[in-house]
Design an enzyme around this catalytic site. Structure first.
Site, PDB file in Angstrom:
ATOM      1  N   GLU A 250       0.893  -1.176   0.000  1.00  0.00           N
ATOM      2  CA  GLU A 250       0.000   0.000   0.000  1.00  0.00           C
ATOM      3  C   GLU A 250       0.924   1.217   0.000  1.00  0.00           C
ATOM      4  O   GLU A 250       1.574   1.498   1.010  1.00  0.00           O
ATOM      5  CB  GLU A 250      -0.865  -0.002   1.266  1.00  0.00           C
ATOM      6  N   CYS A 284      -2.218   9.184   3.157  1.00  0.00           N
ATOM      7  CA  CYS A 284      -1.978   8.701   1.787  1.00  0.00           C
ATOM      8  C   CYS A 284      -3.115   9.112   0.859  1.00  0.00           C
ATOM      9  O   CYS A 284      -2.885   9.478  -0.285  1.00  0.00           O
ATOM     10  CB  CYS A 284      -1.809   7.189   1.798  1.00  0.00           C
TER      11      CYS A 284
HETATM   12  P1  NAD Z   1       8.592   4.838   4.314  1.00  0.00           P
HETATM   13  O1  NAD Z   1       8.486   4.064   3.066  1.00  0.00           O
HETATM   14  O2  NAD Z   1       9.768   5.707   4.512  1.00  0.00           O
HETATM   15  O3  NAD Z   1       8.560   3.875   5.590  1.00  0.00           O
HETATM   16  C1  NAD Z   1       7.518   2.948   5.802  1.00  0.00           C
HETATM   17  C2  NAD Z   1       8.029   1.812   6.662  1.00  0.00           C
HETATM   18  O4  NAD Z   1       9.017   1.088   5.934  1.00  0.00           O
HETATM   19  C3  NAD Z   1       8.699   2.239   7.961  1.00  0.00           C
HETATM   20  O5  NAD Z   1       8.330   1.312   8.966  1.00  0.00           O
HETATM   21  C4  NAD Z   1      10.166   2.100   7.639  1.00  0.00           C
HETATM   22  O6  NAD Z   1      10.982   1.889   8.773  1.00  0.00           O
HETATM   23  C5  NAD Z   1      10.162   0.879   6.753  1.00  0.00           C
HETATM   24  N1  NAD Z   1      11.337   0.725   5.875  1.00  0.00           N
HETATM   25  C6  NAD Z   1      12.305   1.627   5.577  1.00  0.00           C
HETATM   26  N2  NAD Z   1      13.196   1.078   4.715  1.00  0.00           N
HETATM   27  C7  NAD Z   1      12.772  -0.183   4.475  1.00  0.00           C
HETATM   28  C8  NAD Z   1      13.247  -1.241   3.646  1.00  0.00           C
HETATM   29  N3  NAD Z   1      14.336  -1.123   2.901  1.00  0.00           N
HETATM   30  N4  NAD Z   1      12.553  -2.393   3.625  1.00  0.00           N
HETATM   31  C9  NAD Z   1      11.430  -2.543   4.348  1.00  0.00           C
HETATM   32  N5  NAD Z   1      10.921  -1.580   5.140  1.00  0.00           N
HETATM   33  C10 NAD Z   1      11.589  -0.413   5.201  1.00  0.00           C
HETATM   34  O7  NAD Z   1       7.223   5.642   4.415  1.00  0.00           O
HETATM   35  P2  NAD Z   1       6.820   6.751   5.457  1.00  0.00           P
HETATM   36  O8  NAD Z   1       7.570   7.990   5.101  1.00  0.00           O
HETATM   37  O9  NAD Z   1       6.923   6.169   6.830  1.00  0.00           O
HETATM   38  O10 NAD Z   1       5.249   6.934   5.140  1.00  0.00           O
HETATM   39  C11 NAD Z   1       4.754   7.839   4.234  1.00  0.00           C
HETATM   40  C12 NAD Z   1       4.400   7.150   2.936  1.00  0.00           C
HETATM   41  O11 NAD Z   1       3.497   6.091   3.166  1.00  0.00           O
HETATM   42  C13 NAD Z   1       3.702   8.084   1.956  1.00  0.00           C
HETATM   43  O12 NAD Z   1       4.203   7.861   0.667  1.00  0.00           O
HETATM   44  C14 NAD Z   1       2.254   7.637   2.038  1.00  0.00           C
HETATM   45  O13 NAD Z   1       1.456   7.921   0.910  1.00  0.00           O
HETATM   46  C15 NAD Z   1       2.405   6.176   2.245  1.00  0.00           C
HETATM   47  N6  NAD Z   1       1.185   5.611   2.809  1.00  0.00           N
HETATM   48  C16 NAD Z   1       0.411   4.810   2.036  1.00  0.00           C
HETATM   49  C17 NAD Z   1      -0.787   4.307   2.544  1.00  0.00           C
HETATM   50  C18 NAD Z   1      -1.696   3.430   1.709  1.00  0.00           C
HETATM   51  O14 NAD Z   1      -2.592   2.818   2.272  1.00  0.00           O
HETATM   52  N7  NAD Z   1      -1.493   3.323   0.412  1.00  0.00           N
HETATM   53  C19 NAD Z   1      -1.177   4.634   3.841  1.00  0.00           C
HETATM   54  C20 NAD Z   1      -0.353   5.455   4.593  1.00  0.00           C
HETATM   55  C21 NAD Z   1       0.836   5.932   4.077  1.00  0.00           C
END
Ligand code: NAD
Length: 477
Positions: A250, A284
């Site tokens: 997501e 999001c």
């Molecule tokens: P991010 O991708 O930086 O981090 C998300 C999670 O991934 C965190 O727990 C982080 O520690 C982890 N992570 C970091 N590097 C990783 C790796 N290499 N492998 C696996 N996991 C890793 O996102 P963010 O900045 O925390 O959140 C904001 C983003 O999330 C925005 O783009 C937003 O649109 C999206 N989002 C999407 C939805 C949806 O339902 N589509 C909902 C909420 C947020």
């Protein structure tokens, strides 16, 4: 009813195999309203991660074999327990995430309702695909194994529960990992749920953005449920490919809201503003680009600016606050970059400045007369800096709304429902709302099109994604 809040705990342990786990090093958690560290979380390394996966693997056979009705009763007990501690969770979310208390109070109830919904409505009953003569084909489902669930920092508990509840109910065991800047509410959730669940069924590890690759490539993990940015989602897909894990991604969005010319522009602004600016724009599915007919552009923009000026920005604990801070320093810095971009390429009619003093506060900002080529329009801003774009005819609006790599959600606002529906049908996204926004139904799958995701959560498609289908075909000897 008065709720006893234990907000004095400063170190939040992880939970592995039913035990609280502390480590030598700790993650410092900052309150974004003050910019100060107010608590710490235990910080896992790869050895701790391996322990968590091993615990989940040991717990899997018994949990998978537990009858669905028993797992359902357990979901109700989890819902009761979460309900009893939901004020504590809400306060912790305000402190680590920055939401207003009213927003934070909305997180746990979504999970509570989902726990009860799954227990009362969802089955994985076999489906007869064919039954004629002596030929019978039946599709069955079994849980996958250990699910790694990774959540972002913007809505830490609700987004984790959207993955956790279906994964557990389907019979999987879990290793969950919250974002490094918002680990505390998930640690508390683990403590609450582990008073009810058998040891090892729900494990939580914390990291500082450093264990994602190890978790998503771990051979003991069968499925990755990930919510976060598109850039990280791509890394997850690559990392999980080595062992062909099941994946639900997501990801990010740059959702368009299209206002049609048969609505009152002031009323439309009043409907669009709150869904664009909720959680300081860090949602999001928030409206991130607003398309408005040229003939009502000025009136719409003026009302958006009035609403932005009337917003009370401050610490989410203050009942007067209607918008909290950005969640972390990196996101705050990004927001300042978008303000620079807005100043250079558009006209700022409200906000436009960070708030002086401590904390990561940016005033809600309305930007008009900005070209589609500006960064603020092309990228997912994820902050309260909002471009309002004027359009001539609806074909132009639809084409511009679709000209993005993202395809998460979108909204159409119009009085003539047939016409609004016709526009909605042309948007290339996973969900489009007409005359409402961010209304969720557990029976409906949320999914992103294009670069906004793979697979989906909730609804039949989402629930099925926590299981492996297998077919038995039989005929007589
Ligand atoms: P991010 O991708 O930086 O981090 C998300 C999670 O991934 C965190 O727990 C982080 O520690 C982890 N992570 C970091 N590097 C990783 C790796 N290499 N492998 C696996 N996991 C890793 O996102 P963010 O900045 O925390 O959140 C904001 C983003 O999330 C925005 O783009 C937003 O649109 C999206 N989002 C999407 C939805 C949806 O339902 N589509 C909902 C909420 C947020």
């Amino acid at each position: 009813m008065t709720t006893q809040l234990n907000m004095t705990q400063t170190l939040y342990p992880m939970v592995i195999d039913g035990e609280k786990v502390r480590t030598d090093r700790e993650i410092e958690v900052i309150n974004p309203a003050t910019g100060e560290v107010f608590a710490t979380a235990a910080w896992a390394d790869e050895a701790v991660l391996n322990d968590a996966v091993a615990a989940a693997q040991r717990a899997f056979p018994a949990w998978a074999a537990t009858p669905l009705s028993e797992r359902g009763s357990m979901m109700h007990k989890l819902a009761d327990a979460l309900e009893a501690r939901s004020e504590e969770i809400a306060h912790l979310i305000v402190m680590e995430q920055g939401q207003t208390l009213a927003e934070a109070r909305g997180e746990a109830p979504g999970g509570i309702a989902l726990l009860r919904y799954m227990a009362d409505n969802v089955t994985y009953a076999p489906v007869v695909l064919r039954s004629d003569g002596d030929k019978r084909i039946v599709e069955h489902r079994r849980p996958l194994g250990v699910a790694a669930l990774i959540a972002p920092w913007n809505v830490p508990i609700n987004l984790m529960l959207d993955k956790l509840v279906p994964a557990l109910f389907a019979g999987n065991t879990v290793v969950a990992k919250p974002a490094g800047t918002t680990p505390l509410s998930t640690c508390l959730l683990a403590e609450i749920f582990n008073e009810i669940l058998p040891p090892g069924v729900f494990n939580v590890i914390c990291d500082d953005n450093d264990l994602g690759d190890a978790l998503t490539s771990h051979p003991g993990i069968a499925k990755v449920g990930f919510t976060g940015s598109t850039a990280t989602g791509m890394k997850v897909m690559a990392s999980a490919s080595k062992t062909l894990k099941r994946l639900t991604l997501e990801l990010g969005g740059n959702d368009a809201a299209i206002v049609l010319d048969d609505v009152n522009p002031v009323e439309a602004a009043r409907r669009v503003f709150p869904v664009a600016m909720a959680n300081a724009g860090q949602i999001c599915l928030a409206a991130k680009r607003i398309f408005v007919p040229a003939g009502m552009y000025d009136e719409f923009c003026d009302e958006m600016a009035r609403l932005a000026d009337a917003t009370v920005v401050g610490d989410g604990m203050d009942p007067a606050t209607t918008m909290g801070p950005l969640q972390n320093a990196a996101q705050y810095k990004k927001a300042l970059g978008y303000l620079d971009d807005a100043r250079a390429s558009g006209t700022i009619i409200a906000g436009g400045e960070p708030v002086a003093g401590p904390g990561y506060f940016v005033r809600p900002t309305i930007v008009r007369d900005i070209p589609d080529t500006a960064r603020l329009v092309r990228e997912e801003q994820f902050c309260p800096v909002l471009p309002v774009l004027s359009y001539g005819d609806i074909d132009d609006a639809v084409e511009r709304a679709n000209s993005t790599e993202y395809g998460l959600g979108g909204t159409v606002w119009g009085r003539d429902l047939d016409r609004a529906f016709g526009v909605a049908m042309r948007l290339e996204t996973g969900t489009v709302w007409v005359n409402e926004h961010m209304v969720f139904d557990f029976g409906v799958t949320a999914r992103g099109a294009k670069f906004s995701g793979v697979g989906g959560e909730l609804g039949k498609e989402g629930f099925d994604a926590d299981t492996q289908a297998y077919v038995v075909e039989q005929t007589s000897w």
